[in-house]
Design a protein around this motif. Structure first.
Motif, PDB file in Angstrom:
ATOM      1  N   PRO A 293     -34.554 -15.182  -8.146  1.00  0.00           N
ATOM      2  CA  PRO A 293     -35.715 -14.345  -8.492  1.00  0.00           C
ATOM      3  C   PRO A 293     -35.353 -13.150  -9.363  1.00  0.00           C
ATOM      4  CG  PRO A 293     -35.789 -14.972  -6.193  1.00  0.00           C
ATOM      5  CD  PRO A 293     -34.463 -15.408  -6.705  1.00  0.00           C
ATOM      6  N   PHE A 296     -35.260 -13.529 -13.417  1.00  0.00           N
ATOM      7  CA  PHE A 296     -36.433 -13.431 -14.273  1.00  0.00           C
ATOM      8  C   PHE A 296     -36.588 -12.025 -14.855  1.00  0.00           C
ATOM      9  CE2 PHE A 296     -37.322 -17.177 -11.754  1.00  0.00           C
ATOM     10  CZ  PHE A 296     -37.879 -18.041 -12.678  1.00  0.00           C
ATOM     11  N   ASP A 297     -35.998 -11.041 -14.180  1.00  0.00           N
ATOM     12  CA  ASP A 297     -36.029  -9.692 -14.752  1.00  0.00           C
ATOM     13  C   ASP A 297     -35.175  -9.600 -16.000  1.00  0.00           C
ATOM     14  OD1 ASP A 297     -37.659  -8.922 -12.680  1.00  0.00           O
ATOM     15  OD2 ASP A 297     -35.992  -8.217 -11.422  1.00  0.00           O
ATOM     16  N   ASP A 522     -36.575 -22.831  -3.667  1.00  0.00           N
ATOM     17  CA  ASP A 522     -36.188 -22.640  -5.061  1.00  0.00           C
ATOM     18  C   ASP A 522     -37.375 -22.716  -5.999  1.00  0.00           C
ATOM     19  OD1 ASP A 522     -33.537 -22.483  -4.197  1.00  0.00           O
ATOM     20  OD2 ASP A 522     -33.291 -24.664  -4.329  1.00  0.00           O
ATOM     21  N   ARG A 524     -40.341 -21.585  -5.271  1.00  0.00           N
ATOM     22  CA  ARG A 524     -41.319 -20.561  -4.916  1.00  0.00           C
ATOM     23  C   ARG A 524     -41.722 -19.743  -6.135  1.00  0.00           C
ATOM     24  NH1 ARG A 524     -39.336 -16.942  -0.154  1.00  0.00           N
ATOM     25  NH2 ARG A 524     -39.347 -19.022   0.782  1.00  0.00           N
ATOM     26  N   MET A 525     -40.760 -19.389  -6.983  1.00  0.00           N
ATOM     27  CA  MET A 525     -41.074 -18.600  -8.159  1.00  0.00           C
ATOM     28  C   MET A 525     -41.932 -19.406  -9.137  1.00  0.00           C
ATOM     29  SD  MET A 525     -40.935 -15.777  -9.757  1.00  0.00           S
ATOM     30  CE  MET A 525     -39.783 -14.908  -8.686  1.00  0.00           C
ATOM     31  N   CYS A 526     -41.671 -20.718  -9.230  1.00  0.00           N
ATOM     32  CA  CYS A 526     -42.476 -21.548 -10.132  1.00  0.00           C
ATOM     33  C   CYS A 526     -43.938 -21.601  -9.668  1.00  0.00           C
ATOM     34  CB  CYS A 526     -41.905 -22.967 -10.198  1.00  0.00           C
ATOM     35  SG  CYS A 526     -40.226 -23.048 -10.864  1.00  0.00           S
ATOM     36  N   ARG A 528     -45.416 -19.348  -7.967  1.00  0.00           N
ATOM     37  CA  ARG A 528     -46.013 -18.039  -8.228  1.00  0.00           C
ATOM     38  C   ARG A 528     -46.454 -17.916  -9.689  1.00  0.00           C
ATOM     39  NH1 ARG A 528     -41.769 -13.966  -5.067  1.00  0.00           N
ATOM     40  NH2 ARG A 528     -42.336 -14.598  -2.931  1.00  0.00           N
ATOM     41  N   ILE A 529     -45.587 -18.388 -10.593  1.00  0.00           N
ATOM     42  CA  ILE A 529     -45.925 -18.299 -12.024  1.00  0.00           C
ATOM     43  C   ILE A 529     -47.149 -19.169 -12.321  1.00  0.00           C
ATOM     44  CG2 ILE A 529     -45.111 -18.847 -14.341  1.00  0.00           C
ATOM     45  CD1 ILE A 529     -42.307 -18.140 -13.422  1.00  0.00           C
TER      46      ILE A 529
END
Length: 557
Positions: A293, A296-297, A522, A524-526, A528-529
């Motif tokens: 996570p 992505f920053d 893994d 989870r971020m996808c 969210r996007i």
């Protein structure tokens, strides 16, 4: 020069003065004459004859001469006239006056009848006060003059020599050249890699400090005798106990590394000449890889995302009405092609950046100050007694950074088994062992932070008795070892000695990362996007519907 002596002086005394004269030839030597009694001595004739031009200090009080070692170096020659009835008290005053100067040469004229038994008593008392270079003779000698000295190693032995023209007696020999098998008493701290025991019953000893002094003993033709430490090891450091043993003469050397702190003036005499320079720093866990996570920053910053969002709104919501209002003719297909091409380039750049970060992920930022360490939440595991060696201002400001313990074994267990939950205090010597062990790891687990040091390049010495007869000899040995490079050799092999002794194992304590299949966590971020994208698309769709039905409503009026 001897012709200046009165003819009334006995020829044997003139011959003795001739022997003494060879030690007074350097003009830098200072004669210290000590005569606390009232009786006249034959040594007075030597001083009054002016046979040398050496400076003289005449002290005729039965009390301490103040701070002699602070005003003069070892270039002293002591003439002492002592009475038989109060010899012990007078010699104690002389020995105390010669604090840190016990290696100077002393010629004693003893009042009384000549006796080998009496000479043995006097010279044994001299050995008790670590005075090796002493020669005495009796004032009331008879037919011929005899001088007395003693052999200190391997045990006390009286040496009686006659002053004659045929044979020149040997006076003030360097006795530390050959100790003839005398055993040096060594007390180890049992703190690897300094010293440690091994064997089925712990009968063997190793460590770089042990090797250091075994070689020193061989250089003096001496043996070694280990004085096993009997003090408790949980409440305070080993040096605080071992210093008591060196002070009372129970041991010759305390084998532990002690950083010489000049603010403790009363302990300066308990340390040897510095044999190395140590740093006391912090061993911190190596920087960890950033989690997915956080990657992505590094793809697109928040400021860039906001700027692109505002640009999107301006391009698709602001420019078309403005073009229509101004009556500018523009091909819509060309506008859409440019915007789509820009979007494709932006997505490709973000995708390439994300792939490169996943292949070679960056590390967490390194902690470079105690303020950053305080903000990170990582604590330093250290000993409570060592914590109070730090400055008061530092302790008050960063007390919450430390996790203190009274049990050194707890610190050693966590540090030696590479528990990354803590940072640890460590000296640069012990770091060499940790560094050597990490060479067998897949990747280093800890690193020595030179930004988090408590003391930097501090001189370190060995514990030794304040008036040890081995002080000057050890200093010369330390200088020779420093020039030869043997210390580096012993330090390099200290880790392998510990491995052979079973005190350390060659084992990989690092965490190895292997490829794993994707999990729901893994993705989870996808998700969210995708969710955020759907929400933005829904908002845009609602805005378009509002614009359409607003126009329909206005046209129906």
């Amino acid at each position: 020069m001897l012709s200046n002596i009165s003819l009334s002086t006995a020829p044997d005394l003139v011959a003795l003065y001739g022997l003494v004269l060879q030690f007074l030839v350097p003009a830098e030597s200072t004669v210290f004459y000590f005569n606390p009694g009232t009786a006249a001595c034959d040594l007075d004739k030597l001083l009054m004859s002016n046979i040398t031009r050496n400076p003289q200090i005449i002290w005729q009080e039965n009390e301490l001469y103040p701070a002699l070692y602070k005003r003069h170096g070892c270039n002293l020659f002591v003439l002492a006239c002592l009475s038989g009835n109060s010899f012990h008290s007078q010699f104690e005053v002389l020995a105390t006056t010669l604090t840190r100067l016990r290696s100077v040469r002393i010629l004693i004229e003893f009042e009384g009848e000549e006796s080998s038994v009496r000479a043995t008593q006097v010279l044994t008392f001299c050995l008790k006060y670590s005075v090796l270079n002493v020669v005495m003779y009796f004032k009331n000698w008879r037919n011929s003059l005899h001088i007395y000295s003693y052999q200190a190693f391997p045990k006390f032995g009286l040496i009686k020599q006659r002053i004659s023209k045929d044979r020149v007696p040997l006076i003030f020999p360097y006795q530390l050249r050959d100790l003839k098998g005398f055993k040096l008493r060594l007390q180890p701290d049992l703190s690897p890699p300094n010293t440690f025991r091994y064997g089925s019953h712990g009968e063997k000893m190793s460590g770089y400090l042990w090797q250091y002094f075994v070689a020193y003993a061989k250089n003096l033709n001496a043996g070694v005798h280990m004085v096993y430490p009997s003090f408790p090891r949980r409440k305070t450091s080993a040096s605080d106990y071992m210093i008591l043993y060196t002070r009372n003469g129970s041991v010759d050397f305390g084998l532990t590394t002690v950083m010489i702190r000049y603010k403790y003036v009363e302990r300066a005499a308990d340390y040897s000449y510095p044999f190395m320079f140590l740093s006391w720093c912090t061993m911190v866990p190596s920087e960890r890889i950033l989690k997915i996570p956080a990657l992505f920053d590094h793809v697109l910053t928040l400021e860039s995302a906001i700027f692109l969002l505002l640009g999107y709104l301006i391009v698709f919501l602001g420019i078309p009405p403005m073009v229509k209002y101004l009556g500018i003719k523009c091909r819509g297909r060309m506008m859409r092609l440019v915007t789509r091409l820009f979007t494709l380039i932006l997505l490709s750049a973000c995708y390439a950046q994300l792939i490169s970060l996943l292949i070679l992920p960056p590390l967490e930022p390194r902690i470079r100050s105690f303020d950053e360490l305080l903000a990170s939440g990582l604590k330093i595991f250290g000993m409570r007694n060592e914590f109070y060696y730090l400055e008061a201002d530092f302790r008050a400001k960063y007390a919450s950074v430390f996790h203190l313990s009274d049990n050194p074994n707890e610190l050693y267990d966590n540090r030696n088994f590479f528990n990354t939950s803590w940072a640890y205090t460590i000296t640069s010597i012990k770091w060499q062992v940790i560094k050597a062990q990490q060479q067998y790891f897949y990747h280093p687990v800890f690193q020595l932070s030179k930004d988090l040091c408590f003391q930097w390049d501090s001189p370190s010495g060995i514990l030794i008795a304040p008036e040890s007869i081995f002080r000057d000899s050890l200093k010369q040995y330390i200088l020779n070892v420093a020039q030869s490079g043997l210390m580096r050799q012993w330090l390099i092999h200290s880790f392998y000695d510990m491995v052979r002794a079973g005190r350390m194992t060659i084992k990989d304590y690092s965490t190895t990362w292997s490829p794993l299949p994707l999990r729901l966590e893994d993705l989870r971020m996808c998700w969210r996007i995708c969710g955020i994208s759907l929400i933005i698309s829904g908002i845009v769709f609602v805005i378009e519907l509002l614009i359409f039905y607003t126009n329909v409503f206005l046209n129906s009026l």
